[in-house]
Scaffold this active site. Structure first.
Site, PDB file in Angstrom:
ATOM      1  N   THR A 165       0.897  -1.153   0.000  1.00  0.00           N
ATOM      2  CA  THR A 165       0.000   0.000   0.000  1.00  0.00           C
ATOM      3  C   THR A 165       0.937   1.205   0.000  1.00  0.00           C
ATOM      4  OG1 THR A 165      -0.091   0.091   2.417  1.00  0.00           O
ATOM      5  CG2 THR A 165      -1.837  -1.172   1.337  1.00  0.00           C
ATOM      6  N   HIS A 166       0.565   2.246  -0.697  1.00  0.00           N
ATOM      7  CA  HIS A 166       1.452   3.405  -0.907  1.00  0.00           C
ATOM      8  C   HIS A 166       2.767   2.973  -1.567  1.00  0.00           C
ATOM      9  CE1 HIS A 166      -1.173   5.393   2.127  1.00  0.00           C
ATOM     10  NE2 HIS A 166      -1.088   4.207   2.723  1.00  0.00           N
ATOM     11  N   SER A 287      18.283  -1.802 -26.257  1.00  0.00           N
ATOM     12  CA  SER A 287      18.704  -0.419 -26.451  1.00  0.00           C
ATOM     13  C   SER A 287      19.787  -0.394 -27.520  1.00  0.00           C
ATOM     14  CB  SER A 287      19.243   0.143 -25.137  1.00  0.00           C
ATOM     15  OG  SER A 287      20.133   1.212 -25.401  1.00  0.00           O
ATOM     16  N   LYS A 293      20.578  -3.653 -21.729  1.00  0.00           N
ATOM     17  CA  LYS A 293      19.184  -3.321 -21.439  1.00  0.00           C
ATOM     18  C   LYS A 293      18.149  -4.195 -22.121  1.00  0.00           C
ATOM     19  CE  LYS A 293      17.767   0.505 -20.201  1.00  0.00           C
ATOM     20  NZ  LYS A 293      17.182   1.840 -20.244  1.00  0.00           N
ATOM     21  N   ASN A 295      14.124  -3.483 -22.484  1.00  0.00           N
ATOM     22  CA  ASN A 295      13.130  -2.465 -22.147  1.00  0.00           C
ATOM     23  C   ASN A 295      11.699  -2.977 -22.276  1.00  0.00           C
ATOM     24  OD1 ASN A 295      15.109  -0.530 -21.634  1.00  0.00           O
ATOM     25  ND2 ASN A 295      15.221   0.042 -23.803  1.00  0.00           N
ATOM     26  N   GLU A 300       4.976  -0.081 -21.724  1.00  0.00           N
ATOM     27  CA  GLU A 300       4.930   1.396 -21.747  1.00  0.00           C
ATOM     28  C   GLU A 300       3.918   1.897 -22.763  1.00  0.00           C
ATOM     29  OE1 GLU A 300       9.326   2.939 -20.984  1.00  0.00           O
ATOM     30  OE2 GLU A 300       9.283   1.128 -22.184  1.00  0.00           O
TER      31      GLU A 300
END
Ligand code: ARG
Length: 467
Positions: A165-166, A287, A293, A295, A300
């Site tokens: 939570t948070h 990348s 990397k 991604n 996204e």
């Protein structure tokens, strides 16, 4: 499917009777919708065939004329499907493009098709049919996504992870339980889709321009032929209503919001810092400069599609809000919003289904994280209430002191010696260590809808029976 801009000086062959000259080039450009509404060709032709068949059945046109019209329409359908149809911007929209071609194919009989109808009920029909099919597609795509989550939930009914939570570690949960949270969300989306299909399942054709018609048409017959439950009941509302499109966009926006939350979790979880999941090569990219990397581009982009879909919803609500009844040309702007949102939603749901199926779960990382951050502190407090009879508020306070002590020693709660715990509260016995593991913690939360593996399996069975 080329578009031609023909001589703008001659007046429109469909409605140009009272016009001495054709439209200005800019007028033609702002007026035309063929660039996007050609997507409705199949619905337009289906609607026209149902309409012509009904006109003949009611003896409004002859059976021979109906046969000619239906044959011509079927020819046009195959021309468009095979890419051998030239769409003309001068003919504005799909309705007039089809009708003009029909006239070329079968001569003046084509002019009888538009008896007892208007483009206003025609476009309402075509668009409704399109949205209905899109909703049915969406229903299936959501079913696939739910199925993917059910499989992962079953596989990971016992896998422990931190619940947040948070975005702060709260209590241990199971990954299966977390997956089932998404099943609930997408299950609600699918229920909304089903309601929307019921809402829009009324046939607009026969409302004509806005007032209905004096020809003895049978709207129940066309409704049946086109797979609608019944005809709409108010001709003014029929041609001025776009609620079905707005409902589709609202549902899409809510679903996109759910997808975006999931995408955000995948983005966070796949970072080296979290390391909870690894994306498959099929749903990630590299990348061009940093060789290490991987991604989460698909996640996204799913997150970003939410922006487009929300935009479409707001656009159509805004287009409709000031319109006096009945039809206004503003309503032509409805289609691009819905087409764009539908394409985005289909892609987003499909990409997410692939990602969920392909995710590799790092159960060791999840378990380690589940036990850090004093995630079983609530279990200690609950033990004090249950076994030592403390009021929960006092137990909370005692536990807080134990957490502070563990923090100062740099260890976990389960690593505190019994003497230390007893110094805080003498009622604590060595039985307490039994509730401080993450496995014991999740197994104990067996309230209905809770995270215990036994409960998660019940919820999986519930949804399996409904998927
Ligand atoms: N292309 C128009 C639309 O999409 C069709 C209806 C036009 N009706 C009219 N009376 N101008 O809304």
């Amino acid at each position: 499917m080329a578009e031609s801009t023909t001589d703008t000086k001659s007046s429109n062959q469909m409605w140009g009777g009272r016009f001495a000259s054709g439209p200005d080039a800019i007028m033609e450009e702002i007026n035309a919708s063929i660039g996007f509404d050609k997507k409705l060709f199949a619905q337009d032709i289906r609607g026209s065939i149902a309409h012509a068949t009904m006109l003949a059945h009611q003896a409004i046109i002859s059976a021979e004329d109906k046969d000619k019209i239906v044959h011509g329409l079927n020819t046009i359908l195959s021309e468009i499907e095979s890419g051998n149809f030239e769409f003309s911007r001068k003919l504005e929209d799909i309705h007039m493009n089809v009708e003009a071609r029909l006239a070329t194919l079968i001569g003046p009989t084509a002019g009888r098709l538009h008896t007892a109808r208007s483009r206003n009920d025609q476009v309402a029909l075509d668009f409704r049919l399109w949205v209905k099919e899109e909703l049915q597609k969406t229903e299936q795509l959501l079913t696939n996504l739910i199925a993917a989550f059910l499989d992962r939930a079953e596989e990971h009914a016992e896998t422990v992870m931190p619940g947040f939570t948070h975005l702060q570690t709260a209590q241990p949960v199971t990954f299966g339980h977390h997956c089932m949270a998404y099943v609930e969300m997408f299950g609600r989306d699918r229920a909304r889709v089903r309601h929307a299909i019921e809402h829009l399942d009324e046939s607009p054709i026969g409302a004509a321009a806005l007032a209905g018609t004096g020809y003895p048409i049978d709207r129940h017959m066309t409704a049946r032929a086109l797979g609608f439950r019944e005809p709409t009941r108010n001709s003014i509302d029929t041609v001025s209503d776009r609620d079905f499109a707005i409902e589709f966009l609202s549902i899409a926006a809510i679903c996109a919001m759910h997808l975006s939350r999931l995408a955000e979790e995948i983005v966070i979880w796949s970072t080296p810092q979290f390391g909870f999941v690894r994306l498959s090569d099929a749903f990630s990219t590299g990348s061009s400069i940093m060789p290490q990397k991987k991604n989460p581009d698909a996640a996204e982009l799913v997150r970003a599609k939410t922006g487009r879909i929300n935009g479409s919803l707001i656009a159509l609500l805004t287009i409709m809000k000031g319109l006096p009844l009945a039809y206004s040309k503003d309503m032509q702007e409805d289609k691009e919003q819905v087409f764009d949102a539908a394409e985005s939603l289909e892609l987003a749901v499909s990409a997410m289904t692939g990602m969920v199926r392909d995710l590799t779960i790092n159960t060791a990382r999840m378990k380690a994280a589940a036990g850090s951050g004093y995630s079983t502190a609530t279990d200690l407090a609950d033990w004090l209430v249950r076994e030592a009879g403390l009021p929960f508020r006092d137990a909370h306070h005692v536990t807080g002191r134990a957490v502070a002590l563990a923090e100062s020693k740099g260890c976990d709660l389960a690593e505190l010696p019994l003497a230390d715990l007893q110094a805080i509260d003498a009622a604590i016995t060595d039985k307490v260590y039994g509730v401080l593991t993450v496995e014991a913690s999740v197994a104990s939360r067996n309230s209905f809808g809770g995270t215990a593996p036994s409960e998660v399996r019940k919820q999986i069975a519930f949804w399996r029976a409904r998927n």
